[in-house]
Design a protein around this motif. Sequence first.
Motif, PDB file in Angstrom:
ATOM      1  N   ARG A 151      43.830  43.448  42.210  1.00 56.46           N
ATOM      2  CA  ARG A 151      43.185  44.559  42.919  1.00 56.46           C
ATOM      3  C   ARG A 151      41.837  44.145  43.491  1.00 56.46           C
ATOM      4  N   ILE A 152      41.112  43.323  42.753  1.00 59.81           N
ATOM      5  CA  ILE A 152      39.828  42.842  43.254  1.00 59.81           C
ATOM      6  C   ILE A 152      40.028  42.006  44.517  1.00 59.81           C
ATOM      7  N   SER A 153      41.021  41.141  44.512  1.00 62.63           N
ATOM      8  CA  SER A 153      41.291  40.291  45.678  1.00 62.63           C
ATOM      9  C   SER A 153      41.677  41.134  46.890  1.00 62.63           C
ATOM     10  N   GLU A 154      42.523  42.145  46.670  1.00 64.56           N
ATOM     11  CA  GLU A 154      42.911  43.015  47.777  1.00 64.56           C
ATOM     12  C   GLU A 154      41.710  43.776  48.313  1.00 64.56           C
ATOM     13  N   ALA A 155      40.853  44.253  47.390  1.00 62.01           N
ATOM     14  CA  ALA A 155      39.659  44.989  47.813  1.00 62.01           C
ATOM     15  C   ALA A 155      38.741  44.103  48.650  1.00 62.01           C
ATOM     16  N   ARG A 156      38.585  42.853  48.257  1.00 68.33           N
ATOM     17  CA  ARG A 156      37.741  41.935  49.027  1.00 68.33           C
ATOM     18  C   ARG A 156      38.283  41.730  50.441  1.00 68.33           C
ATOM     19  N   GLU A 157      39.592  41.607  50.572  1.00 64.41           N
ATOM     20  CA  GLU A 157      40.196  41.426  51.891  1.00 64.41           C
ATOM     21  C   GLU A 157      39.937  42.651  52.776  1.00 64.41           C
ATOM     22  N   LEU A 158      40.078  43.837  52.195  1.00 61.04           N
ATOM     23  CA  LEU A 158      39.833  45.068  52.951  1.00 61.04           C
ATOM     24  C   LEU A 158      38.374  45.191  53.365  1.00 61.04           C
ATOM     25  N   LEU A 159      37.480  44.826  52.466  1.00 57.20           N
ATOM     26  CA  LEU A 159      36.051  44.925  52.766  1.00 57.20           C
ATOM     27  C   LEU A 159      35.640  43.941  53.849  1.00 57.20           C
ATOM     28  N   ALA A 160      36.249  42.763  53.868  1.00 59.28           N
ATOM     29  CA  ALA A 160      35.938  41.792  54.915  1.00 59.28           C
ATOM     30  C   ALA A 160      36.288  42.353  56.293  1.00 59.28           C
ATOM     31  N   LEU A 161      37.366  43.137  56.363  1.00 57.59           N
ATOM     32  CA  LEU A 161      37.775  43.738  57.627  1.00 57.59           C
ATOM     33  C   LEU A 161      36.886  44.920  58.017  1.00 57.59           C
ATOM     34  N   HIS A 172      27.583  47.564  49.049  1.00 57.36           N
ATOM     35  CA  HIS A 172      27.615  48.284  47.776  1.00 57.36           C
ATOM     36  C   HIS A 172      28.920  48.024  47.035  1.00 57.36           C
ATOM     37  N   GLU A 173      30.032  48.052  47.755  1.00 59.12           N
ATOM     38  CA  GLU A 173      31.324  47.807  47.121  1.00 59.12           C
ATOM     39  C   GLU A 173      31.426  46.378  46.590  1.00 59.12           C
ATOM     40  N   LEU A 174      30.848  45.434  47.320  1.00 60.43           N
ATOM     41  CA  LEU A 174      30.895  44.038  46.865  1.00 60.43           C
ATOM     42  C   LEU A 174      30.120  43.852  45.560  1.00 60.43           C
ATOM     43  N   ILE A 175      29.034  44.591  45.397  1.00 63.33           N
ATOM     44  CA  ILE A 175      28.287  44.541  44.133  1.00 63.33           C
ATOM     45  C   ILE A 175      29.167  45.039  42.992  1.00 63.33           C
ATOM     46  N   ARG A 176      29.891  46.121  43.235  1.00 63.31           N
ATOM     47  CA  ARG A 176      30.786  46.640  42.197  1.00 63.31           C
ATOM     48  C   ARG A 176      31.864  45.618  41.843  1.00 63.31           C
ATOM     49  N   LEU A 177      32.382  44.924  42.849  1.00 63.11           N
ATOM     50  CA  LEU A 177      33.407  43.913  42.575  1.00 63.11           C
ATOM     51  C   LEU A 177      32.843  42.756  41.774  1.00 63.11           C
ATOM     52  N   ARG A 178      31.606  42.347  42.087  1.00 67.92           N
ATOM     53  CA  ARG A 178      30.990  41.266  41.304  1.00 67.92           C
ATOM     54  C   ARG A 178      30.787  41.695  39.855  1.00 67.92           C
ATOM     55  N   ASN A 179      30.405  42.948  39.653  1.00 70.07           N
ATOM     56  CA  ASN A 179      30.259  43.449  38.291  1.00 70.07           C
ATOM     57  C   ASN A 179      31.599  43.436  37.549  1.00 70.07           C
ATOM     58  N   LEU A 180      32.658  43.771  38.261  1.00 73.69           N
ATOM     59  CA  LEU A 180      33.984  43.726  37.658  1.00 73.69           C
ATOM     60  C   LEU A 180      34.367  42.304  37.265  1.00 73.69           C
ATOM     61  N   GLU A 181      34.024  41.363  38.118  1.00 75.78           N
ATOM     62  CA  GLU A 181      34.348  39.967  37.805  1.00 75.78           C
ATOM     63  C   GLU A 181      33.570  39.483  36.588  1.00 75.78           C
ATOM     64  N   ARG A 182      32.348  39.956  36.418  1.00 77.60           N
ATOM     65  CA  ARG A 182      31.591  39.630  35.199  1.00 77.60           C
ATOM     66  C   ARG A 182      32.277  40.213  33.966  1.00 77.60           C
ATOM     67  N   LEU A 183      32.816  41.420  34.125  1.00 75.50           N
ATOM     68  CA  LEU A 183      33.541  42.026  33.009  1.00 75.50           C
ATOM     69  C   LEU A 183      34.758  41.187  32.637  1.00 75.50           C
ATOM     70  N   LEU A 184      35.467  40.679  33.642  1.00 76.21           N
ATOM     71  CA  LEU A 184      36.638  39.852  33.378  1.00 76.21           C
ATOM     72  C   LEU A 184      36.266  38.514  32.750  1.00 76.21           C
ATOM     73  N   LEU A 185      35.176  37.915  33.238  1.00 77.84           N
ATOM     74  CA  LEU A 185      34.802  36.583  32.769  1.00 77.84           C
ATOM     75  C   LEU A 185      34.116  36.602  31.412  1.00 77.84           C
ATOM     76  N   PHE A 186      33.214  37.560  31.222  1.00 81.95           N
ATOM     77  CA  PHE A 186      32.356  37.541  30.044  1.00 81.95           C
ATOM     78  C   PHE A 186      32.502  38.761  29.138  1.00 81.95           C
ATOM     79  N   GLY A 187      33.303  39.729  29.581  1.00 84.02           N
ATOM     80  CA  GLY A 187      33.455  40.937  28.772  1.00 84.02           C
ATOM     81  C   GLY A 187      32.225  41.807  28.770  1.00 84.02           C
ATOM     82  N   GLU A 188      31.377  41.655  29.780  1.00 78.99           N
ATOM     83  CA  GLU A 188      30.127  42.405  29.849  1.00 78.99           C
ATOM     84  C   GLU A 188      30.268  43.588  30.784  1.00 78.99           C
ATOM     85  N   GLU A 189      30.087  44.805  30.262  1.00 85.53           N
ATOM     86  CA  GLU A 189      30.104  46.005  31.077  1.00 85.53           C
ATOM     87  C   GLU A 189      28.703  46.217  31.626  1.00 85.53           C
ATOM     88  N   THR A 190      28.553  46.140  32.950  1.00 85.19           N
ATOM     89  CA  THR A 190      27.227  46.222  33.549  1.00 85.19           C
ATOM     90  C   THR A 190      26.860  47.632  33.975  1.00 85.19           C
TER      91      THR A 190
END
Length: 210
Positions: A151-161, A172-190
């Motif tokens: 879902r993150i990858s699809e969202a990035r493609e849509l945002l690029a367009l 703003h949406e890209l910041i949210r996606l980066r926060n999600l990726e931190r959650l996936l990588l480190f388990g940190e809820e930002t």
Amino acid sequence: MDLDELERQKSVVRVLERDAESDPRAYSSDLAWALSTLGFAQHSFGYPGDSLRSAEEAVAVLRAVCDLDEAKPGDRQDIILLLSNLSAAYEQAGRGERAAEAEGEAVERQRAIVVERSDLLAESRETLAGLLSGVAHGFAKSGKEDEAQRRISEARELLALAAPVFPDRVGHELIRLRNLERLLLFGEETGGDYHLASQCPGGQSVTRRE
């Protein structure tokens, strides 16, 4: 907000219920948003059960007209916001499965708008990306990393367009996606809200897009 305001909002709902009964197409959207606003007030006064029921009723009211062949475009977009509100309310009530169902319905309805509304393509894509962020967050919290990353990858493609038209909103949406990726990588809820609407009856406020 005081109790008089809560009673006033209940009165508004009662009036709009009568209007919508006589002319659903004309008044259902106003009734749905009045119910959503009432739900926020009910939550503020410590009535979470009533708040959730109001959020559910708001979606039910608008769904009844949105599923008609001649539904207004604004109503079809509004129900997506209200579904995202309902998803957040379910999540706060600890009903994760129902939250995922509501968010999933919002995504599918928005996918249809992306296909059909070429005149609003950039905005529709940005909205869909925001919904996908919410879905990805739910998957991330439940340990479904592959589903979240898709879902993150699809969202990035849509945002690029959408970026050339809405650079600030996309940022703003890209910041949210980066926060999600931190959650996936480190388990940190930002922190932050991963639902489309910025407020809802579960504690956030309702944002209506005209």
